[in-house]
Design a protein around this motif. Structure first.
Motif, PDB file in Angstrom:
ATOM      1  N   ARG A 210     -15.298   3.137 -54.970  1.00 20.59           N
ATOM      2  CA  ARG A 210     -15.561   4.415 -54.313  1.00 20.59           C
ATOM      3  C   ARG A 210     -17.064   4.654 -54.217  1.00 20.59           C
ATOM      4  O   ARG A 210     -17.817   4.344 -55.141  1.00 20.59           O
ATOM      5  N   PHE A 211     -17.500   5.227 -53.087  1.00 25.05           N
ATOM      6  CA  PHE A 211     -18.900   5.594 -52.877  1.00 25.05           C
ATOM      7  C   PHE A 211     -19.010   7.112 -52.829  1.00 25.05           C
ATOM      8  O   PHE A 211     -18.196   7.791 -52.182  1.00 25.05           O
ATOM      9  N   VAL A 212     -20.032   7.667 -53.509  1.00 25.28           N
ATOM     10  CA  VAL A 212     -20.274   9.108 -53.544  1.00 25.28           C
ATOM     11  C   VAL A 212     -21.754   9.353 -53.291  1.00 25.28           C
ATOM     12  O   VAL A 212     -22.612   8.655 -53.853  1.00 25.28           O
ATOM     13  N   SER A 213     -22.074  10.336 -52.444  1.00 20.55           N
ATOM     14  CA  SER A 213     -23.483  10.666 -52.194  1.00 20.55           C
ATOM     15  C   SER A 213     -23.632  12.160 -51.941  1.00 20.55           C
ATOM     16  O   SER A 213     -22.687  12.855 -51.564  1.00 20.55           O
ATOM     17  N   GLU A 214     -24.852  12.655 -52.155  1.00 16.12           N
ATOM     18  CA  GLU A 214     -25.184  14.063 -51.947  1.00 16.12           C
ATOM     19  C   GLU A 214     -26.607  14.160 -51.397  1.00 16.12           C
ATOM     20  O   GLU A 214     -27.558  13.699 -52.025  1.00 16.12           O
ATOM     21  N   LEU A 215     -26.747  14.765 -50.226  1.00 19.04           N
ATOM     22  CA  LEU A 215     -28.040  14.940 -49.571  1.00 19.04           C
ATOM     23  C   LEU A 215     -28.325  16.428 -49.469  1.00 19.04           C
ATOM     24  O   LEU A 215     -27.507  17.183 -48.930  1.00 19.04           O
ATOM     25  N   GLU A 216     -29.473  16.856 -49.969  1.00 17.70           N
ATOM     26  CA  GLU A 216     -29.774  18.290 -50.049  1.00 17.70           C
ATOM     27  C   GLU A 216     -31.090  18.631 -49.357  1.00 17.70           C
ATOM     28  O   GLU A 216     -32.109  17.974 -49.572  1.00 17.70           O
ATOM     29  N   LEU A 217     -31.054  19.674 -48.536  1.00 15.08           N
ATOM     30  CA  LEU A 217     -32.242  20.271 -47.934  1.00 15.08           C
ATOM     31  C   LEU A 217     -32.464  21.626 -48.584  1.00 15.08           C
ATOM     32  O   LEU A 217     -31.569  22.481 -48.587  1.00 15.08           O
ATOM     33  N   GLU A 218     -33.651  21.826 -49.154  1.00 14.59           N
ATOM     34  CA  GLU A 218     -33.971  23.091 -49.805  1.00 14.59           C
ATOM     35  C   GLU A 218     -34.969  23.888 -48.975  1.00 14.59           C
ATOM     36  O   GLU A 218     -35.938  23.335 -48.446  1.00 14.59           O
ATOM     37  N   HIS A 219     -34.722  25.187 -48.848  1.00 14.79           N
ATOM     38  CA  HIS A 219     -35.614  26.144 -48.191  1.00 14.79           C
ATOM     39  C   HIS A 219     -35.781  25.877 -46.700  1.00 14.79           C
ATOM     40  O   HIS A 219     -36.840  26.188 -46.122  1.00 14.79           O
ATOM     41  N   ALA A 220     -34.766  25.310 -46.076  1.00 10.24           N
ATOM     42  CA  ALA A 220     -34.594  25.223 -44.615  1.00 10.24           C
ATOM     43  C   ALA A 220     -35.577  24.294 -43.911  1.00 10.24           C
ATOM     44  O   ALA A 220     -35.200  23.574 -42.988  1.00 10.24           O
ATOM     45  N   VAL A 221     -36.855  24.314 -44.281  1.00  7.49           N
ATOM     46  CA  VAL A 221     -37.873  23.531 -43.587  1.00  7.49           C
ATOM     47  C   VAL A 221     -38.694  22.764 -44.622  1.00  7.49           C
ATOM     48  O   VAL A 221     -39.150  23.349 -45.611  1.00  7.49           O
ATOM     49  N   VAL A 222     -38.895  21.485 -44.410  1.00  5.93           N
ATOM     50  CA  VAL A 222     -39.725  20.691 -45.308  1.00  5.93           C
ATOM     51  C   VAL A 222     -41.173  20.849 -44.886  1.00  5.93           C
ATOM     52  O   VAL A 222     -41.624  20.261 -43.896  1.00  5.93           O
ATOM     53  N   SER A 223     -41.904  21.678 -45.638  1.00  6.14           N
ATOM     54  CA  SER A 223     -43.308  21.930 -45.327  1.00  6.14           C
ATOM     55  C   SER A 223     -43.986  22.505 -46.557  1.00  6.14           C
ATOM     56  O   SER A 223     -43.323  23.068 -47.433  1.00  6.14           O
ATOM     57  N   PRO A 224     -45.319  22.395 -46.651  1.00  2.00           N
ATOM     58  CA  PRO A 224     -46.031  22.989 -47.794  1.00  2.00           C
ATOM     59  C   PRO A 224     -45.853  24.501 -47.861  1.00  2.00           C
ATOM     60  O   PRO A 224     -45.876  25.085 -48.941  1.00  2.00           O
ATOM     61  N   GLU A 225     -45.682  25.148 -46.704  1.00  4.41           N
ATOM     62  CA  GLU A 225     -45.562  26.602 -46.681  1.00  4.41           C
ATOM     63  C   GLU A 225     -44.257  27.079 -47.310  1.00  4.41           C
ATOM     64  O   GLU A 225     -44.200  28.141 -47.928  1.00  4.41           O
ATOM     65  N   THR A 226     -43.182  26.315 -47.154  1.00  3.18           N
ATOM     66  CA  THR A 226     -41.879  26.743 -47.669  1.00  3.18           C
ATOM     67  C   THR A 226     -41.507  26.096 -48.993  1.00  3.18           C
ATOM     68  O   THR A 226     -40.505  26.477 -49.608  1.00  3.18           O
ATOM     69  N   ASP A 227     -42.273  25.098 -49.450  1.00  3.77           N
ATOM     70  CA  ASP A 227     -41.882  24.277 -50.604  1.00  3.77           C
ATOM     71  C   ASP A 227     -40.555  23.582 -50.351  1.00  3.77           C
ATOM     72  O   ASP A 227     -39.826  23.249 -51.288  1.00  3.77           O
ATOM     73  N   GLY A 228     -40.228  23.372 -49.090  1.00  2.00           N
ATOM     74  CA  GLY A 228     -38.972  22.730 -48.738  1.00  2.00           C
ATOM     75  C   GLY A 228     -38.933  21.274 -49.166  1.00  2.00           C
ATOM     76  O   GLY A 228     -39.965  20.586 -49.180  1.00  2.00           O
ATOM     77  N   GLU A 229     -37.743  20.808 -49.529  1.00  2.00           N
ATOM     78  CA  GLU A 229     -37.566  19.424 -49.962  1.00  2.00           C
ATOM     79  C   GLU A 229     -36.288  18.856 -49.351  1.00  2.00           C
ATOM     80  O   GLU A 229     -35.293  19.565 -49.197  1.00  2.00           O
ATOM     81  N   LEU A 230     -36.332  17.584 -49.041  1.00  2.00           N
ATOM     82  CA  LEU A 230     -35.148  16.837 -48.645  1.00  2.00           C
ATOM     83  C   LEU A 230     -34.932  15.776 -49.702  1.00  2.00           C
ATOM     84  O   LEU A 230     -35.785  14.893 -49.885  1.00  2.00           O
ATOM     85  N   GLU A 231     -33.804  15.871 -50.434  1.00  2.00           N
ATOM     86  CA  GLU A 231     -33.594  14.998 -51.573  1.00  2.00           C
ATOM     87  C   GLU A 231     -32.218  14.342 -51.508  1.00  2.00           C
ATOM     88  O   GLU A 231     -31.228  14.980 -51.128  1.00  2.00           O
ATOM     89  N   LEU A 232     -32.184  13.092 -51.906  1.00  2.00           N
ATOM     90  CA  LEU A 232     -30.934  12.384 -52.126  1.00  2.00           C
ATOM     91  C   LEU A 232     -30.611  12.527 -53.606  1.00  2.00           C
ATOM     92  O   LEU A 232     -31.193  11.843 -54.446  1.00  2.00           O
ATOM     93  N   GLU A 233     -29.701  13.435 -53.956  1.00  2.00           N
ATOM     94  CA  GLU A 233     -29.453  13.756 -55.358  1.00  2.00           C
ATOM     95  C   GLU A 233     -28.410  12.862 -56.009  1.00  2.00           C
ATOM     96  O   GLU A 233     -28.375  12.754 -57.236  1.00  2.00           O
ATOM     97  N   GLN A 234     -27.544  12.263 -55.217  1.00  2.00           N
ATOM     98  CA  GLN A 234     -26.576  11.305 -55.740  1.00  2.00           C
ATOM     99  C   GLN A 234     -26.329  10.232 -54.683  1.00  2.00           C
ATOM    100  O   GLN A 234     -26.315  10.537 -53.492  1.00  2.00           O
ATOM    101  N   ALA A 235     -26.136   9.022 -55.123  1.00  2.00           N
ATOM    102  CA  ALA A 235     -25.712   7.931 -54.242  1.00  2.00           C
ATOM    103  C   ALA A 235     -25.309   6.785 -55.149  1.00  2.00           C
ATOM    104  O   ALA A 235     -26.150   6.007 -55.598  1.00  2.00           O
ATOM    105  N   TYR A 236     -24.016   6.700 -55.451  1.00  2.00           N
ATOM    106  CA  TYR A 236     -23.589   5.696 -56.414  1.00  2.00           C
ATOM    107  C   TYR A 236     -22.248   5.095 -56.029  1.00  2.00           C
ATOM    108  O   TYR A 236     -21.492   5.646 -55.227  1.00  2.00           O
ATOM    109  N   LEU A 237     -21.981   3.945 -56.622  1.00  2.00           N
ATOM    110  CA  LEU A 237     -20.688   3.277 -56.502  1.00  2.00           C
ATOM    111  C   LEU A 237     -19.931   3.423 -57.817  1.00  2.00           C
ATOM    112  O   LEU A 237     -20.504   3.239 -58.902  1.00  2.00           O
ATOM    113  N   ASP A 238     -18.664   3.791 -57.707  1.00  3.06           N
ATOM    114  CA  ASP A 238     -17.759   3.814 -58.852  1.00  3.06           C
ATOM    115  C   ASP A 238     -16.839   2.601 -58.780  1.00  3.06           C
ATOM    116  O   ASP A 238     -16.125   2.420 -57.774  1.00  3.06           O
TER     117      ASP A 238
END
Length: 339
Positions: free
Chosen positions: A50-78
């Motif tokens: 099984r493959f599981v992944s989680e992709l998260e965008l924080e604060h709507a826009v990735v920019s220094p003004e918003t502190d926005g982040e785009l992160e891959l928080e999980q991506a693993y094989l079981d």
């Protein structure tokens, strides 16, 4: 501080959740923030893989003004061997605390995640790792991983370990940390857990030996419409006297990192509009106490502002089990003043 939150989540091969906040802090202008938008992708190649992944965008826009982040928080094989023993490898969540592995807003009360599980336990805490997990007889289950370590040069006095997460991004592999969680779920309505994380953290300053060991205990219980939960976390940071002096030599300012940090919280909630779902309304009250300078290395003094506590009272409305509308009021204080 008054906060409102609307959260929607769902399950399936492609699923996710969103987290929309309105925060009105004393002495500041109100803030409207699309805090999180998360997509979860899962796929079963077979009954055993099984493959599981989680992709998260924080604060709507990735920019220094918003502190926005785009992160891959999980991506693993079981690799599913049997109920009691399975293998997991990839980008994994550290199995520490109540909400680091399950942090969708419908699973906790309050607009923001508990402060102790944000500062003392640096949720969301993830990194490259490999390990085993399973369910045992008698209502016990476990997760045990070897994973990337923390970067001690990024620790600070206010947020403790939080900025030391490497997040699987060209992580330094000189040291490997060990982490594990054991839970008891054999009694209906009751979950008891204990977690540990331990590793060397000294690769940024080769001549400075540092390490961290974090231990945590938690429990949850629901009987009818009443639910309670609590958590205690304590981290021991070794070699911080050397690290503080090394950072001061290079930057001119000591980070005043503690040798011990700790925190706990207790929460009670009651469903005033009980089951059947989907029309449930719960009132909750949570007390938190956390100190990121609980013990200081020899020659360094604590700052009273980092010894903090908070009362959070609020309401959570579930128009659907996967949708939570939240309102809370937070009083955050420290030993030097009231915030």
């Amino acid at each position: 501080m008054t906060q409102n939150d609307v959260t929607v989540s769902q399950t399936g091969p492609i699923s996710g959740y969103m987290d929309f906040h309105f925060n009105d802090a004393q002495h500041d202008d109100p803030v409207i923030d699309f805090h999180r938008f998360v997509l979860l992708f899962t796929h079963s190649f077979s009954e055993r893989l099984r493959f599981v992944s989680e992709l998260e965008l924080e604060h709507a826009v990735v920019s220094p003004e918003t502190d926005g982040e785009l992160e891959l928080e999980q991506a693993y094989l079981d690799f599913l061997v049997k109920r009691s023993f399975n293998i997991r490898a990839g980008l994994v969540l550290a199995p520490v605390g109540i909400i680091n592995e399950r942090h969708e807003p419908p699973v906790f009360h309050g607009v923001e995640r508990p402060l102790v599980e944000t500062v003392i336990i640096p949720t969301t805490w993830f990194g490259a790792g490999v390990g085993v997990h399973g369910e045992l007889r008698g209502g016990f289950r476990y997760r045990v991983y070897a994973m990337e370590t923390l970067d001690a040069s990024k620790f600070d006095a206010e947020e403790g370990l939080r900025e030391g997460r490497q997040k699987g991004a060209k992580s330094n592999g000189r040291h490997v940390a060990g982490t594990g969680r054991f839970e008891y779920v054999g009694t209906p309505g009751l979950v008891l857990g204990a977690s540990v994380w331990s590793g060397e953290t000294d690769f940024a300053f080769p001549r400075v030996d540092t390490s961290v060991t974090l231990a945590e205990f938690d429990g949850r219980y629901r009987a009818g419409e009443l639910a309670v939960r609590g958590l205690y976390a304590h981290a021991f940071l070794n070699g911080m006297d050397q690290l503080n002096r090394a950072v001061q030599r290079t930057s001119g300012v000591s980070p005043s990192i503690a040798s011990e940090i700790r925190g706990f919280y207790l929460e009670g909630s009651y469903f005033v509009l009980p089951k059947p779902s989907p029309r449930e309304v719960a009132l909750f009250l949570r007390y938190e106490n956390f100190d990121t300078q609980y013990r200081m290395p020899s020659g360094f003094q604590p700052t009273r502002a980092f010894d903090r506590d908070a009362w959070i009272v609020g309401l959570t409305y579930f128009p659907d089990p996967d949708v939570a509308v939240k309102v809370d009021y937070t009083v955050l204080r420290n030993q030097s003043r009231v915030v």
